[in-house]
Design an enzyme around this catalytic site. Structure first.
Site, PDB file in Angstrom:
ATOM      1  N   TYR A   1      -5.535 -18.251  31.872  1.00  8.94           N
ATOM      2  CA  TYR A   1      -4.556 -17.361  31.222  1.00  8.94           C
ATOM      3  C   TYR A   1      -3.981 -18.003  29.977  1.00  8.94           C
ATOM      4  CZ  TYR A   1      -5.160 -14.335  35.225  1.00  8.94           C
ATOM      5  OH  TYR A   1      -5.710 -13.509  36.166  1.00  8.94           O
TER       6      TYR A   1
ATOM      7  N   HIS B   1      -9.908  -4.868  34.223  1.00 13.37           N
ATOM      8  CA  HIS B   1      -9.882  -6.264  33.760  1.00 13.37           C
ATOM      9  C   HIS B   1     -11.170  -6.453  32.981  1.00 13.37           C
ATOM     10  CE1 HIS B   1      -7.135  -8.055  37.141  1.00 13.37           C
ATOM     11  NE2 HIS B   1      -6.546  -7.099  36.460  1.00 13.37           N
TER      12      HIS B   1
ATOM     13  N   CYS C   1     -12.835  -4.820  37.564  1.00  8.30           N
ATOM     14  CA  CYS C   1     -12.834  -6.163  36.971  1.00  8.30           C
ATOM     15  C   CYS C   1     -14.271  -6.572  36.680  1.00  8.30           C
ATOM     16  CB  CYS C   1     -12.172  -7.164  37.918  1.00  8.30           C
ATOM     17  SG  CYS C   1     -12.161  -8.836  37.228  1.00  8.30           S
TER      18      CYS C   1
ATOM     19  N   HIS D   1      -8.419  -4.753  43.588  1.00  9.00           N
ATOM     20  CA  HIS D   1      -9.188  -5.671  42.716  1.00  9.00           C
ATOM     21  C   HIS D   1     -10.389  -6.204  43.497  1.00  9.00           C
ATOM     22  CE1 HIS D   1     -10.225  -9.367  40.564  1.00  9.00           C
ATOM     23  NE2 HIS D   1      -9.593  -8.880  39.528  1.00  9.00           N
TER      24      HIS D   1
ATOM     25  N   ASP E   1      -9.007 -10.384  30.736  1.00  6.78           N
ATOM     26  CA  ASP E   1      -8.872 -11.206  31.934  1.00  6.78           C
ATOM     27  C   ASP E   1      -9.362 -12.608  31.565  1.00  6.78           C
ATOM     28  OD1 ASP E   1      -9.986 -10.456  35.372  1.00  6.78           O
ATOM     29  OD2 ASP E   1      -8.380 -11.721  34.579  1.00  6.78           O
ATOM     30  N   HIS E   2      -8.868 -13.643  32.129  1.00  5.64           N
ATOM     31  CA  HIS E   2      -9.322 -15.031  31.898  1.00  5.64           C
ATOM     32  C   HIS E   2      -9.854 -15.287  30.478  1.00  5.64           C
ATOM     33  CE1 HIS E   2     -10.292 -14.883  36.467  1.00  5.64           C
ATOM     34  NE2 HIS E   2      -9.059 -14.590  36.195  1.00  5.64           N
TER      35      HIS E   2
HETATM   36  O1  LIG Z   1     -10.152 -12.995  39.554  1.00 10.06           O
HETATM   37  C1  LIG Z   1      -9.835 -12.155  38.717  1.00 10.06           C
HETATM   38  O2  LIG Z   1     -10.634 -11.464  38.026  1.00 10.06           O
HETATM   39  C2  LIG Z   1      -8.423 -11.923  38.515  1.00 10.06           C
HETATM   40  O3  LIG Z   1      -8.074 -11.010  37.791  1.00 10.06           O
HETATM   41  C3  LIG Z   1      -7.476 -12.800  39.270  1.00 10.06           C
HETATM   42  C4  LIG Z   1      -6.372 -11.989  39.857  1.00 10.06           C
HETATM   43  O4  LIG Z   1      -5.230 -12.694  39.579  1.00 10.06           O
HETATM   44  C5  LIG Z   1      -6.405 -11.734  41.378  1.00 10.06           C
HETATM   45  O5  LIG Z   1      -7.488 -12.233  41.947  1.00 10.06           O
HETATM   46  C6  LIG Z   1      -6.322 -10.250  41.673  1.00 10.06           C
HETATM   47  O6  LIG Z   1      -5.149  -9.796  41.256  1.00 10.06           O
HETATM   48 FE   LIG Z   2      -9.859  -9.614  37.424  1.00  7.81          FE
END
Ligand SMILES: O=C(O)C(=O)C[C@H](O)[C@H](O)CO
Ligand SMILES: [Fe+2]
Length: 396
Positions: free
Chosen positions: A363, A298, A271, A233, A346-347
């Protein structure tokens, strides 16, 4: 793309039933109760997997096996920690969980300064405010020589802001930065953060890259034998904090990683929110360039604010052209070998009644539900336009 959803286990306010109702079919999770360096027993992995399958879902991605700082510091010298990491990977593979996310950020995992930034009439978002970060680094943590790492205009703005901050504001800023956000292995006190920074003081970007390459040179052959797809990541944010190096922030960093140990098992979590926080990252181009290595995605967007600050935006809003990224990921799926890339929203923003409920920062249910629905619609439209284009070509 396969729709997945991050679940923090039985204590997550978002249940497996909620996740199924959101339309996701895969789960992204980990055994969060084990400390970095501890081996996850197969029986605990299969017990969690059974809960997931009872709910009609599958455990598609492990996010994450914690990465002990000893490995970031010592590379192949951290033999016991690497052996434990491999043993956990073996147990996950034995259970059929073969896509493994991890990250290589020294000390701190993902970092924000504000967890409830009001976006005009659209709910609350996570935010990284660069001036607030400098206030913490220089005036609250009082890291030795911190000033040398920040531009004069940021130092001046931080000095000004520091002079007007109340005690509660200072306490909230500190908690947001060092308490550890969901998915982080741990939080810090001011003292142990300073001690941790000191332990990394002599490590350069190149040293950290070398330690990551050393780790991968031992682990990737094992992953290949197990049919495991590693998916590193990116850094979040994708630039150094507290003078600590980061080596998964740019296209150059990603190229180094893939060239260090060329293998389909040495892959990437793409991501978009992490990589998108830098204006010099061209995400559609990176998705095309590294598509064959992308084993997990992500999908979220951030709005960059100019001085390095950014906040979480709507999936199709923000600074990144998400439609172009989705098209590139679709093309990667149709490459060799053709496959469905697991993706997760993600988020998500904090909306409506969830603002009064306990949620894991970033989350939420409603925010990620909204993001997943927007992404699903965009992908369907892309497929339709692809089909339409193919059909048009066939007709001509
Ligand atoms: O920061 C991000 O984009 C995430 O996805 C957070 C994750 O939990 C983490 O940093 C990597 O697994
Ligand atoms: Fe991420």
């Amino acid at each position: 793309m396969k729709e997945t959803w991050r679940w923090f286990g039985p204590t997550d306010p978002v249940t497996l039933t909620h996740i199924k109702q959101a339309g996701a079919s895969g789960i992204v999770t980990a055994l969060h109760d084990y400390a970095p360096g501890e081996v996850w027993p197969l029986r605990d992995i299969t017990a969690l997997q059974a809960r997931i399958e009872e709910a009609g879902l599958s455990w598609d991605v492990c996010e994450s096996i914690w990465m002990p700082d000893a490995i970031k510091l010592k590379g192949a010298g951290a033999t016991a920690e690497i052996a434990a990491w491999i043993e956990t990977m073996r147990n996950l593979a034995r259970a059929g969980v073969k896509t493994i996310c991890y990250n290589f950020m020294p000390l701190l995992d993902w970092t924000r300064t504000d967890l409830r930034f009001e976006i005009e009439g659209q709910g609350q978002a996570l935010r990284f405010d660069m001036v607030d970060f400098v206030v913490f680094d220089v005036h609250i943590l009082a890291r030795p020589n911190a000033q040398a790492d920040h531009a004069p205009d940021l130092l001046a703005a931080a000095q000004m802001r520091w002079g007007h901050m109340t005690k509660p504001e200072i306490a909230a800023l500190e908690a947001n930065i060092i308490a550890g956000l969901p998915g982080s292995a741990k939080g810090f006190t001011r003292a142990d953060l300073l001690a941790g920074i000191e332990s990394f003081a002599s490590l350069s970007h190149r040293d950290l890259q070398a330690n990551l390459a050393a780790f991968l040179s031992v682990v990737v052959p094992e992953a290949e034998a197990l049919g495991v797809r590693l998916a590193i990541h990116p850094d979040d944010p994708p630039f150094p904090l507290f003078g600590l190096p980061r080596c998964v922030s740019t296209a150059q960093d990603l190229a180094f990683i893939h060239d260090a140990v060329p293998s389909a098992a040495n892959g990437l979590t793409f991501c978009t929110g992490s990589l998108g926080a830098r204006a010099d990252n061209d995400l559609p181009d990176m998705a095309r360039r590294f598509g064959a290595h992308i084993h997990f995605a992500h999908l979220r967007n951030v709005q960059r604010e100019g001085d390095g600050s950014f906040h979480e935006a709507a999936a199709l809003g923000g600074s990144t052209d998400m439609i172009a990224v989705l098209a590139a990921l679709r093309a990667a799926e149709q490459g060799q070998p053709a496959r469905a890339i697991p993706m997760r929203p993600d988020h998500g923003h904090l909306l409506a009644f969830e603002q009064q409920q306990k949620t894991n920062p970033g989350y939420s249910y409603l925010g990620r539900l909204k993001g997943l629905a927007e992404l699903r619609g965009a992908l369907a439209a892309l497929d339709h336009s692809d089909t339409g284009a193919k059909h048009a070509r066939q007709v001509q």
